[in-house]
Design a protein around this motif. Structure first.
Motif: not given
Lengths: 488, 335
Positions: B112-141
């Motif tokens: 589910a967490w990876a899907w979020l990054a995939a969705w952001l990439f496919v639908r919004r063009g957010v680079a996977v590298v960026i979104s996944t790095i940031l989602l790491n911080f969210v998950a750890i918090q």
């Protein structure tokens, strides 16, 4: 009286691997003149302009601006002495604002404090004097192409350029915008600048230029005053002797395959790449489309291959709209290394892309490795691809053999509609002949073939009927003139 | 590659002014010296192989997932949530099934967490590298919030979840060893990933999209769909890594649940040449480095952090060698 500059190209020669791009070319460009340089693809126009603007170093010859040699091969220094090129593909930073883009060329060094408003003021003023209302803070990405080109032009003319080279500036413009551009060209001319216009469209060249030079296969064919030439003359200079046309071979009672009516297709930038064209292709017929690259060929091919969606119009197969599986399409893209092959995958895997729907290669979702490998071996043998092992990487093959990989996998599916774009570009004579035989045999097997090629010899040798594309519109075959948008 | 790795190891030891021969002996005996050493190596390699496989699948599709850490953590959180709210105290579910349910939950959480990054990439063009790095911080918090909030132990003294009952933990061959039977799972997963990538239609599409998305497009393959699929599998693997760490080793979650396993999946995958089977070997190498350097730290003054230095140098070396060989191989076509 403005200062007149003078650019002299003397005996410039440039050879790439096996192509003589420029062969002893000498041209004189005078200030206060609009000098058009004409030629087909590969005639040497771009090479010449790159040499003048310092992007490449000629093998021999000299280029003089006002009697002094230009800094050969140093683009940045050429810019400094006043040689500016307005590129066909814009060199703007889409993320920047208009002011930032204009300021970019005025930056003296990387560590200078950036003050876009101040640095772009001159260019903005020039723009205003030309009657262009530009919003300095608007984001460049969202501007229409015509406006982007204005920024590109302002970048070049806001300094003290004395030579301005326009590389096919009208290719992306609407008729109104072309008029506007011509106004600017005339203005520059009246300021005594050297204006060089690289162009395809004869009518435009005849309207605006004072002098015309034609290149063909790297050679200077002629330089003449506008008053001395007409469209037919220029066209025949450009193409040389026309290859013999093959007679129209399609028999009247051949079955109708493709009907395209009022087709409009958008390009990557949202422009009308294909604009309201209508045609038919019959079974067992090679329908040839010629024309200079970038006039909508790739977009048309992709639309028919159902890779690109159509904007409006109808595409029918045997009278019914195209669907996912009908007709069976084989698409040989123009750029084999970009769209046709995965160079770091094996030859076998590169062939498999056309076999994904074939039941003999799969058990459920599972690959029958041996059958696929055998199939690949068979194709290698049948199409005499120079390789022993289908597990070799596609990137290890020569250009001709790479193309054979693409062509073989596609033809082996017995496509009902074969779409093939510049299939022999970069191939040697033997490989070219081979690909041509394959296209003819696909026609023999009853396929409807759409052959798009900028190579007239190829087009006339293979096609049963020929038309041309010019700026997204279809032009009837009128000999040389059709290459450049038709006689007008 | 092995010679290179040893060379890197020796160089690093020299830089740290450690006696080379003696240190190497300590490293090797700590990693492979006896059954206890082997057990430590295997237990470290287990989550590494899972996250490594996650990277293999995503990167092969051209999705540069750097979010293994976040997916690992979210997997652990989902597993702990299921354990706390569904399984613990319930007598109807046998232990082995409970373990399985937790693992499934972990895989789901990571996916589910990876899907979020995939969705952001496919639908919004957010680079996977960026979104996944940031989602790491969210998950750890989010982990920090969970272990001191909804998932905190009943006594509410420290930010930890309750320790799982033994019945829900992965079984061990011997109580004296760290080893748990979960270590076979990533090896099985590696085989499955291998078959998927090289022997199935969707796996072929995935590799094709990663190698040349333009070619996939020209052949009417929906790249976005393939990329989402790759990220889902990748996230599942990373979530499962969290799962085996949770119910194989830790037994509870704390703020320190993530031990960089997600990030370390990247060097594991790279050293394994982005190939699932070679990744088994590279996960063992990294697991051994961990186990061995624990031993080294015990008997010398080199900190356990030495292993991170060695890994970093190894990966940089690998990337350098690969870039060079790619440049040599890159075909040049005339005309």
């Amino acid at each position: 009286m403005p200062v007149m500059s003078h650019l002299e190209v003397r005996n410039v020669t440039k050879r790439f691997a096996n192509v003589q791009a420029l062969d002893d070319v000498s041209i004189s460009f005078h200030g206060g003149e609009i000098h058009a340089v004409l030629g087909e693809n590969g005639a040497g126009k771009s090479t010449l302009m790159s040499a003048i603007s310092g992007f490449l170093t000629p093998d021999s010859g000299s280029i003089l601006l006002d009697g002094a040699s230009i800094p050969i091969g140093k683009a940045h220094d050429c810019k400094r002495i006043g040689i500016e090129m307005i590129h066909q593909h814009f060199t703007l930073v889409p993320e920047f604002t208009v002011a930032e883009n204009l300021a970019l060329v005025r930056l003296k060094g990387l560590v200078q404090v950036s003050n876009p408003a101040k640095l772009s003021a001159g260019a903005m003023a020039t723009g205003k004097s030309l009657g262009w209302a530009l919003e300095p803070e608007s984001s460049t990405r969202r501007l229409p192409v015509g406006v982007q080109q204005r920024i590109e032009i302002l970048k070049a003319i806001s300094g003290d350029a004395s030579v301005l080279i326009f590389d096919e500036p009208t290719a992306v413009l609407s008729p109104d915008e072309v008029e506007e551009l011509f106004h600017v060209l005339r203005q520059l001319k009246s300021e005594g600048k050297v204006v060089v216009l690289i162009a395809h469209k004869l009518s435009e060249v005849l309207e605006i230029s004072d002098k015309v030079t034609v290149l063909r296969h790297g050679k200077l064919i002629a330089s003449a005053l506008r008053s001395e030439v007409d469209a037919d003359m220029l066209a025949s200079w450009m193409v040389g002797e026309m290859p013999p046309k093959s007679p129209t071979r399609t028999s009247q009672d051949a079955q109708l395959a493709v009907t395209a009516s009022k087709l409009t297709v958008l390009g990557d930038r949202g422009e009308f790449a294909i604009n309201d064209i209508t045609f038919e292709i019959k079974k067992g017929e090679i329908f040839g489309i010629g024309g200079v690259d970038g006039n909508g060929q790739v977009e048309l091919a992709e639309a028919l291959a159902q890779v690109r969606s159509i904007n409006s119009g109808e595409l029918e197969w045997e009278g019914k709209s195209f669907s996912k599986d009908i007709p069976k399409i084989g698409y040989v893209p123009q750029d084999r290394q970009r769209d046709g092959l995965a160079l770091r995958m094996s030859i076998r895997d590169n062939m498999l892309v056309s076999g994904l729907h074939r039941p003999e290669f799969f058990a459920g979702p599972f690959l029958k490795v041996r059958s696929v490998t055998n199939w690949a071996k068979e194709l290698i043998k049948r199409f005499s691809i120079k390789v022993e092992d289908p597990h070799e990487l596609a990137g290890s093959l020569s250009g001709g053999n790479q193309q054979k990989v693409v062509v073989s996998r596609i033809l082996d599916n017995d496509p009902e509609l074969l779409i093939i774009v510049n299939p022999t570009r970069g191939l040697d004579i033997k490989a070219t002949q081979y690909v041509h035989e394959q296209i003819l045999s696909a026609r023999g097997a009853g396929a409807a073939v759409l052959l798009i090629s900028a190579d007239l010899d190829e087009l006339y040798a293979l096609s049963d009927r020929t038309v041309f594309l010019s700026r997204g519109r279809m032009v009837e075959d009128q000999g040389a003139a059709s290459l450049v948008g038709g006689a007008s | 590659m092995v010679i290179g790795l040893v060379a890197v190891l020796v160089l690093t030891l020299l830089v740290f002014r450690l006696p080379v021969i003696e240190s190497l002996k300590l490293l090797i005996s700590g990693a492979f010296g006896d059954q206890f050493a082997w057990s430590r190596t295997a237990v470290k390699a287990c989550p590494l192989l899972f996250t490594g496989l996650g990277m293999v699948v995503a990167w092969r599709a051209g999705m540069y997932n750097i979010g293994g850490e976040g997916q690992f953590v979210m997997g652990g959180i989902c597993g702990a949530a299921v354990a706390k709210f569904v399984l613990v105290g319930s007598t109807a579910i046998p232990g082995w099934l409970g373990s399985l349910v937790i693992l499934v939950a972990c895989g789901f959480g990571g996916a589910a967490w990876a899907w979020l990054a995939a969705w952001l990439f496919v639908r919004r063009g957010v680079a996977v590298v960026i979104s996944t790095i940031l989602l790491n911080f969210v998950a750890i918090q989010f982990l920090g919030y969970c272990v001191s909030g909804p998932l905190q132990q009943k006594k509410q003294e420290v930010p930890l979840t309750d320790t799982l009952p033994d019945a829900l933990m992965l079984p061990k061959p011997s109580p004296q060893m760290d080893l748990h039977f979960g270590v076979v799972l990533p090896v099985l997963a590696a085989l499955v990933v291998f078959v998927y990538l090289y022997r199935t239609r969707p796996g072929y599409r995935l590799r094709l999209v990663g190698e040349n998305a333009d070619m996939a497009r020209a052949n009417r393959i929906d790249a976005a769909k393939v990329q989402i699929q790759a990220m889902l599998i990748s996230g599942t693997m990373c979530g499962l890594a969290g799962g085996v760490e949770y119910i194989g080793v830790a037994g509870q979650l704390g703020t320190d649940f993530s031990q960089q396993w997600g990030f370390l999946g990247i060097p594991v995958a790279l050293l394994g040449g982005l190939h699932p089977l070679f990744s088994i070997l590279s996960a063992i190498v990294f697991g051994a480095l961990f186990a061995g350097s624990e031993n080294l730290a015990r008997f010398t003054n080199a900190g356990a952090t030495l292993v991170y230095v060695i890994q970093a140098v190894a990966v940089l070396g690998y990337v350098g060698i690969k870039a060079r060989s790619d440049a040599v191989k890159a075909p040049v076509e005339a005309g």
